[in-house]
Design a protein around this motif. Sequence first.
Motif, mmCIF file in Angstrom:
data_model
loop_
_atom_site.group_PDB
_atom_site.id
_atom_site.type_symbol
_atom_site.label_atom_id
_atom_site.label_comp_id
_atom_site.label_asym_id
_atom_site.label_seq_id
_atom_site.Cartn_x
_atom_site.Cartn_y
_atom_site.Cartn_z
ATOM 1 N N GLN A 34 0.836 -1.200 0.000
ATOM 2 C CA GLN A 34 0.000 0.000 0.000
ATOM 3 C C GLN A 34 0.870 1.248 0.000
ATOM 4 O O GLN A 34 2.054 1.175 -0.289
ATOM 5 C CB GLN A 34 -0.942 -0.034 1.214
ATOM 6 C CG GLN A 34 -1.924 -1.207 1.167
ATOM 7 C CD GLN A 34 -3.058 -0.981 0.160
ATOM 8 O OE1 GLN A 34 -2.873 -0.461 -0.945
ATOM 9 N NE2 GLN A 34 -4.252 -1.391 0.534
ATOM 10 N N LEU A 35 0.278 2.379 0.364
ATOM 11 C CA LEU A 35 1.012 3.642 0.268
ATOM 12 C C LEU A 35 2.269 3.680 1.130
ATOM 13 O O LEU A 35 3.323 4.125 0.681
ATOM 14 C CB LEU A 35 0.113 4.800 0.716
ATOM 15 C CG LEU A 35 -0.861 5.391 -0.279
ATOM 16 C CD1 LEU A 35 -1.414 6.696 0.259
ATOM 17 C CD2 LEU A 35 -0.216 5.619 -1.641
ATOM 18 N N HIS A 36 2.150 3.245 2.388
ATOM 19 C CA HIS A 36 3.268 3.402 3.316
ATOM 20 C C HIS A 36 4.023 2.115 3.579
ATOM 21 O O HIS A 36 5.141 2.153 4.080
ATOM 22 C CB HIS A 36 2.772 3.901 4.683
ATOM 23 C CG HIS A 36 1.864 5.066 4.600
ATOM 24 N ND1 HIS A 36 2.316 6.320 4.259
ATOM 25 C CD2 HIS A 36 0.538 5.193 4.793
ATOM 26 C CE1 HIS A 36 1.295 7.164 4.253
ATOM 27 N NE2 HIS A 36 0.201 6.500 4.566
ATOM 28 N N LEU A 57 -7.321 7.391 1.214
ATOM 29 C CA LEU A 57 -6.001 7.860 0.787
ATOM 30 C C LEU A 57 -4.973 7.897 1.925
ATOM 31 O O LEU A 57 -3.794 8.100 1.681
ATOM 32 C CB LEU A 57 -6.144 9.257 0.152
ATOM 33 C CG LEU A 57 -4.960 9.822 -0.622
ATOM 34 C CD1 LEU A 57 -4.501 8.872 -1.729
ATOM 35 C CD2 LEU A 57 -5.295 11.179 -1.231
ATOM 36 N N ASP A 58 -5.407 7.676 3.145
ATOM 37 C CA ASP A 58 -4.425 7.607 4.233
ATOM 38 C C ASP A 58 -3.611 6.316 4.187
ATOM 39 O O ASP A 58 -2.537 6.244 4.784
ATOM 40 C CB ASP A 58 -5.125 7.731 5.587
ATOM 41 C CG ASP A 58 -5.453 9.180 5.887
ATOM 42 O OD1 ASP A 58 -4.508 9.973 6.029
ATOM 43 O OD2 ASP A 58 -6.640 9.512 5.928
ATOM 44 N N TYR A 59 -4.156 5.285 3.527
ATOM 45 C CA TYR A 59 -3.433 4.010 3.458
ATOM 46 C C TYR A 59 -3.429 3.374 2.066
ATOM 47 O O TYR A 59 -2.458 2.728 1.685
ATOM 48 C CB TYR A 59 -4.056 2.993 4.432
ATOM 49 C CG TYR A 59 -3.769 3.269 5.882
ATOM 50 C CD1 TYR A 59 -2.515 3.010 6.432
ATOM 51 C CD2 TYR A 59 -4.760 3.797 6.709
ATOM 52 C CE1 TYR A 59 -2.245 3.276 7.765
ATOM 53 C CE2 TYR A 59 -4.493 4.069 8.055
ATOM 54 C CZ TYR A 59 -3.239 3.808 8.570
ATOM 55 O OH TYR A 59 -2.970 4.071 9.893
ATOM 56 N N ALA A 94 -3.441 2.360 -1.832
ATOM 57 C CA ALA A 94 -2.746 2.779 -3.057
ATOM 58 C C ALA A 94 -3.724 3.123 -4.183
ATOM 59 O O ALA A 94 -3.349 3.795 -5.144
ATOM 60 C CB ALA A 94 -1.796 1.666 -3.507
ATOM 61 N N ARG A 117 -9.261 10.995 0.920
ATOM 62 C CA ARG A 117 -9.290 10.409 2.263
ATOM 63 C C ARG A 117 -10.726 10.111 2.690
ATOM 64 O O ARG A 117 -11.649 10.835 2.317
ATOM 65 C CB ARG A 117 -8.648 11.382 3.256
ATOM 66 C CG ARG A 117 -7.143 11.443 3.135
ATOM 67 C CD ARG A 117 -6.565 12.539 3.966
ATOM 68 N NE ARG A 117 -6.865 13.853 3.383
ATOM 69 C CZ ARG A 117 -6.555 14.998 3.935
ATOM 70 N NH1 ARG A 117 -5.952 15.006 5.105
ATOM 71 N NH2 ARG A 117 -6.850 16.136 3.345
ATOM 72 N N ILE A 166 -11.169 8.215 6.143
ATOM 73 C CA ILE A 166 -11.178 8.100 7.612
ATOM 74 C C ILE A 166 -11.300 9.467 8.293
ATOM 75 O O ILE A 166 -12.151 9.648 9.174
ATOM 76 C CB ILE A 166 -9.942 7.316 8.113
ATOM 77 C CG1 ILE A 166 -10.047 5.850 7.689
ATOM 78 C CG2 ILE A 166 -9.830 7.405 9.634
ATOM 79 C CD1 ILE A 166 -8.797 5.019 7.973
ATOM 80 N N PRO A 167 -10.481 10.453 7.928
ATOM 81 C CA PRO A 167 -10.641 11.761 8.599
ATOM 82 C C PRO A 167 -12.016 12.383 8.358
ATOM 83 O O PRO A 167 -12.550 13.063 9.239
ATOM 84 C CB PRO A 167 -9.537 12.625 7.964
ATOM 85 C CG PRO A 167 -8.532 11.657 7.464
ATOM 86 C CD PRO A 167 -9.326 10.463 7.021
#
Lengths: 104, 548
Positions: free
Chosen positions: B48-50, B417-419, B421, B426, B428-429
């Motif tokens: 994934q992203l991170h 988009l916090d996690y 790909a 986003r 969650i926020p």
Amino acid sequence: MSSKATHAIIIANDLRTGRIVYFTNASDWSESVQDAELLSSDSAQERLAIAAIDETNNLVIDPNLVDANVNAGTELQLAEIREQIRVSGPTILGSNHAATSQAA
Amino acid sequence: MYRYDELDQSLVEQRSAEFRSQVERRLAGKISEAEFKPLRLMNGLYLQLHAYMLRVAIPYGVLSSKQMTKLADIADKYDKGYGHFTTRQNIQYNWPKLIETPDILDELASVQMHAIQTSGNCIRNVTTDPFAGVAADEEVDPRPLCELLRQWSTLHPEFAYLPRKFKFAVTGSAVDRAAIKVHDIGLRLKSGPNNTVLTDIWVGGGQGRTPKIAQFFKSALPIRDLLPYLEAIMRVYNRYGRRDNKYKARIKILLAETGLETLQQQVETEYESIDRTAFEFIESEYARIVGSLIQPEYLATPETSTSDASTQSSPDFKAWRQQNVKPHKQPGYSIAVVSLKPAGGIPGDATSDQMRAIADIAKQYSCSELRVTHRQNLILPNVLESDLFKVWESLVKIDLAEANIDLPSDIIACPGLDYCALATARSIPIAQSVSKKIRATEKKTDLKGVSVNISGCINACAHHHVANIGVLGLNKGGVENYQLTLGGRNDQNASIGQRIGPGVAADDVPQAIERIVNFYVDVRKSDESLSDTFDRVGKEPFKEAVYG
């Protein structure tokens, strides 16, 4: 690298850990964005070709150029929100998980 | 719960050993990333992203206390101390390292868990009614069929490389809590004559960029004929499903392009050609599975009163009981839904401490059993009514006693988009901001059954299409922008929501949702749901309420 950005950096994922890593001046990889080599449009593709060798060497996955702007001479600002989040970690608001959700 | 046998144990252990070998070869450079990627995806490991993300299967959402404790231990040892429960009743870890993943799989195997078929173009984890086997309104317990489907679909050699992923959902109640009509195949179990079980089959539902409600495909099929019939559907899909464009590869597109009647004929032809001797065991195996379900030993005449003084004087307990406790088939017992949606929290997330504590609560008060819901909550399925107050007190201590089940703050949200790909915005926020704002409104308003689902891209992992209030995050010229849909349903009357106007900025989503809820409260008739109100008054008044 797009015409809207002044610079680019090279980002990849470390094969063993999956963490985000940045290509440095020393042709190495660092987990700190502060170590990322700032590339001009002249050098970006050439440096990417060098970085890509480490994909063949099974060190990183998917090295790619990411647009970046340097503000006020020092501050690095990535152009796309996706890449900003990749670099800074999840933006999740203050909660019981926020502290553990930041990028390593 | 189903009691797994030596074959299951051996299978997960072998799979873990196989993946360890694949990882070793990848790290040694003996296989490339292109070769390794499909192998890791077959074991639920994404990039994934991170970081890597590991998706662990929870077959039909049923967990033991021991398994939940193991999931907590893995979160501490290999991740960042939390896990994320998903709409497929699974759990995801957001930060595992590739080099440690084989160890994680070994630990999972020690409690008969795994990550097989949680990714890739195969039959994914079968989902069902989270109240399966305990719901007061249930006609047939769907768990034995879910287990039969798990055994049939696990490592099925013919269906390992389908045109696209394939999802089953099963319900045994008239009230559909499993969203069967937005699955590739939805199964509704019914009682037949002489204690037989019959199945109604829906085909071609799904969400994503082309949302479709499934079409009624086959009526009242006896359970003994079900697997060969499903095999026939899968073969026809495998043969004719498109492989030239992954966005047109799901069975819903095949159904739309082929037509219902033709597809039914193709399936019937295939069904008639299948060698039935290979499926002769079905009825006896179904009966064996029914016998292998560990049934709680219910008390015949349990105490039903919760009349001590502290219970009566606690309005918070009363609110929780009214909102989160559901009727059980067994007199004197209740189903307690544990909200993973504290106001301002991350939908579906639980810390390792919370996971361990709820495992202990389940052990003490719910026959050591837990469920995961597709709305990203947890369930204690067998709680004595006389224990409800003690359960609530225990949940308060771990910040999991929010009394908001089926209210707008009980939000489904994808990682966004916090996690993820694939995400474009986003989620969650946004969910955190919405739940914070709307929780105050819902506490002072008599709301019943309003769903808010927030997806961070068109793939619709948060099921926004079938929410009463759907939110879809997109990237518009480099800025996150959120489309609002209204009137969706995911129950037996499933329908796709309608977009009500232009997208709004991230900061404006909470206010927009509050305006929708307030308008609904103002114009609803008696017990009318939000989607019923939307159907009655139409899009324009709601649009006016949101955009002024």
